[in-house]
Design a protein around this motif. Structure first.
Motif, mmCIF file in Angstrom:
data_model
loop_
_atom_site.group_PDB
_atom_site.id
_atom_site.type_symbol
_atom_site.label_atom_id
_atom_site.label_comp_id
_atom_site.label_asym_id
_atom_site.label_seq_id
_atom_site.Cartn_x
_atom_site.Cartn_y
_atom_site.Cartn_z
ATOM 1 N N PRO A 31 11.973 -4.983 0.701
ATOM 2 C CA PRO A 31 11.537 -3.678 1.215
ATOM 3 C C PRO A 31 11.087 -2.673 0.156
ATOM 4 O O PRO A 31 10.471 -1.671 0.502
ATOM 5 N N ASP A 32 11.332 -2.939 -1.133
ATOM 6 C CA ASP A 32 10.855 -2.029 -2.178
ATOM 7 C C ASP A 32 9.393 -2.275 -2.556
ATOM 8 O O ASP A 32 8.818 -1.514 -3.322
ATOM 9 N N MET A 33 8.795 -3.336 -2.020
ATOM 10 C CA MET A 33 7.392 -3.663 -2.324
ATOM 11 C C MET A 33 6.479 -2.990 -1.308
ATOM 12 O O MET A 33 6.625 -3.202 -0.104
ATOM 13 N N HIS A 34 5.508 -2.188 -1.808
ATOM 14 C CA HIS A 34 4.573 -1.470 -0.946
ATOM 15 C C HIS A 34 3.163 -1.563 -1.511
ATOM 16 O O HIS A 34 2.976 -1.670 -2.720
ATOM 17 N N GLY A 35 2.168 -1.514 -0.623
ATOM 18 C CA GLY A 35 0.772 -1.535 -1.034
ATOM 19 C C GLY A 35 -0.098 -0.820 -0.033
ATOM 20 O O GLY A 35 0.370 -0.360 1.012
ATOM 21 N N LYS A 36 -1.405 -0.731 -0.347
ATOM 22 C CA LYS A 36 -2.380 -0.101 0.548
ATOM 23 C C LYS A 36 -3.621 -0.974 0.665
ATOM 24 O O LYS A 36 -4.114 -1.497 -0.337
ATOM 25 N N LEU A 37 -4.117 -1.084 1.884
ATOM 26 C CA LEU A 37 -5.368 -1.750 2.179
ATOM 27 C C LEU A 37 -6.299 -0.698 2.746
ATOM 28 O O LEU A 37 -5.966 -0.056 3.751
#
Length: 130
Positions: free
Chosen positions: A121-127
């Motif tokens: 859950p600490d991994m985040h990104g944007k598309l």
């Protein structure tokens, strides 16, 4: 002398044949793919295959910008499985096994789509879809 010329002629023919087969032009190999298997496509020049997300050291690359409906490639270089899961339900959710590459289709509507790994859950990104 004749033998050298014959061998040189055969070698030149082989080189031309190999070059023609690997040039990407359609020929007999192109018609063979119409038997139900999709023909491989070159992603570097195709506007519908325009984005790659790389997962390395438990982090997503990006943000990544793609056209609406494009194929997004996800490469996981980690030794653990991950997911690329849209923050809003129903956007996209793809599992990416350790050391593997998978694809998914970007949303059809333009916008910025935040995503995360449901396993980490600490991994985040944007598309970004345009």
């Amino acid at each position: 002398m004749k033998r050298t010329a014959l061998v040189s002629g055969v070698a030149a023919t082989l080189l031309v044949t190999v070059a023609a087969c690997s040039s990407g032009t359609s020929g007999s190999a192109g018609s063979a793919s119409s038997s139900g298997s999709p023909a491989p496509s070159v992603t570097s020049s195709s506007p519908m295959s325009a984005g790659t997300i790389t997962i390395a050291s438990f982090a997503f690359s990006g943000p990544v910008t793609v056209p609406a409906g494009a194929t997004v490639t996800v490469t996981n270089t980690d030794s653990a499985d991950h997911t690329v899961t849209g923050d809003s339900p129903g956007q996209f959710d793809v599992r990416v096994p350790a050391g593997q590459t998978v694809t998914f289709t970007a949303p059809a509507a333009a916008g910025t789509y935040a995503f995360h790994c449901s396993i980490h859950p600490d991994m985040h990104g944007k598309l970004i879809v345009r």
